[in-house]
Scaffold this motif. Structure first.
Motif, PDB file in Angstrom:
ATOM      1  N   ARG A 195      -4.030   2.586  -9.624  1.00 27.46           N
ATOM      2  CA  ARG A 195      -4.421   1.473  -8.925  1.00 27.46           C
ATOM      3  C   ARG A 195      -5.629   0.885  -9.648  1.00 27.46           C
ATOM      4  O   ARG A 195      -6.595   1.303  -9.805  1.00 27.46           O
ATOM      5  CB  ARG A 195      -4.710   1.764  -7.315  1.00 27.46           C
ATOM      6  N   CYS A 218       2.297   1.552  -3.615  1.00 26.57           N
ATOM      7  CA  CYS A 218       1.040   1.868  -4.209  1.00 26.57           C
ATOM      8  C   CYS A 218       0.837   3.452  -4.291  1.00 26.57           C
ATOM      9  O   CYS A 218       0.606   3.986  -5.313  1.00 26.57           O
ATOM     10  CB  CYS A 218      -0.069   1.283  -4.047  1.00 26.57           C
ATOM     11  N   CYS A 270       2.317  -5.211 -11.666  1.00 29.19           N
ATOM     12  CA  CYS A 270       1.794  -5.686 -10.380  1.00 29.19           C
ATOM     13  C   CYS A 270       2.994  -5.388  -9.285  1.00 29.19           C
ATOM     14  O   CYS A 270       3.965  -5.260  -9.581  1.00 29.19           O
ATOM     15  CB  CYS A 270       1.593  -7.211 -10.451  1.00 29.19           C
ATOM     16  N   ARG A 319      -6.634  -2.866  -8.826  1.00 31.08           N
ATOM     17  CA  ARG A 319      -7.028  -3.706  -7.695  1.00 31.08           C
ATOM     18  C   ARG A 319      -6.099  -4.323  -6.746  1.00 31.08           C
ATOM     19  O   ARG A 319      -5.179  -4.583  -7.280  1.00 31.08           O
ATOM     20  CB  ARG A 319      -8.216  -4.722  -8.224  1.00 31.08           C
ATOM     21  N   LEU A 320      -6.865  -4.674  -5.497  1.00 31.18           N
ATOM     22  CA  LEU A 320      -5.976  -5.565  -4.494  1.00 31.18           C
ATOM     23  C   LEU A 320      -6.328  -6.878  -5.062  1.00 31.18           C
ATOM     24  O   LEU A 320      -7.675  -7.222  -5.029  1.00 31.18           O
ATOM     25  CB  LEU A 320      -6.158  -5.057  -3.278  1.00 31.18           C
ATOM     26  N   GLU A 374       1.010  -1.237  -0.007  1.00 34.57           N
ATOM     27  CA  GLU A 374      -0.045  -0.003   0.134  1.00 34.57           C
ATOM     28  C   GLU A 374       1.025   1.291  -0.026  1.00 34.57           C
ATOM     29  O   GLU A 374       0.535   2.394  -0.816  1.00 34.57           O
ATOM     30  CB  GLU A 374      -1.123   0.093   1.263  1.00 34.57           C
ATOM     31  N   ILE A 403      -1.023  -6.031  -5.814  1.00 36.27           N
ATOM     32  CA  ILE A 403      -1.919  -4.806  -6.247  1.00 36.27           C
ATOM     33  C   ILE A 403      -1.582  -4.664  -7.752  1.00 36.27           C
ATOM     34  O   ILE A 403      -0.459  -4.653  -8.198  1.00 36.27           O
ATOM     35  CB  ILE A 403      -1.454  -3.615  -5.651  1.00 36.27           C
TER      36      ILE A 403
END
Length: 144
Positions: A117, A107, A142, A119-120, A104, A131
């Motif tokens: 971003r 990101c 990713c 998606r997780l 996170e 992510i």
């Protein structure tokens, strides 16, 4: 048959220098010095025929370990999912909440640089969390 010792990763894109500089920031890569006889890359590109100006850009791993990244201008835009993408390994060896916190944080740094971003993808029985993201021109990658 001899093994391949070196390779380059090539990106098709609309704005080679913009995308290259984004990936320099992501990976800690650098722009190599301009060709001999030119003080800057801008000076070199201005010396080319107009249609070739800004047609490509590159960046390299300053340690010399990682592959050279080459960015070339193409006329068509991105229309489908990449068949190849980079996994930016920031959470290697980490699991659970500790891994998520590192992912996170990275990101957030990349979003500030212009990434998106997507998606997780939470951990499951086979894989740790990662992510999915897009670079400044929509190329998927990713954070892993």
């Amino acid at each position: 048959m001899p093994s391949i010792k070196e390779f380059q990763v090539t990106f098709d894109c609309a704005q080679p220098e913009r995308v290259a500089r984004f990936w320099c920031e992501v990976l800690g890569y650098v722009v190599p010095p301009p060709p001999e006889g030119f003080a800057t890359w801008d000076e070199f590109h201005r010396s080319l025929p107009r249609e070739d100006q800004g047609a490509w850009f590159a960046c390299v791993d300053p340690s010399g370990v990682g592959p050279r990244l080459y960015f070339q201008r193409v006329p068509e835009g991105k229309v489908a999912k990449n068949r190849l993408h980079l996994d930016v390994r920031v959470g290697t060896g980490l699991v659970g909440e500790e891994r998520l916190a590192v992912l996170e944080a990275e990101c957030a740094r990349l979003v500030a640089l212009g990434a998106v971003r997507v998606r997780l993808m939470p951990a499951d029985d086979e894989n740790e969390s990662c992510i999915a993201m897009q670079d400044v021109e929509g190329n998927e990658f990713c954070l892993d």
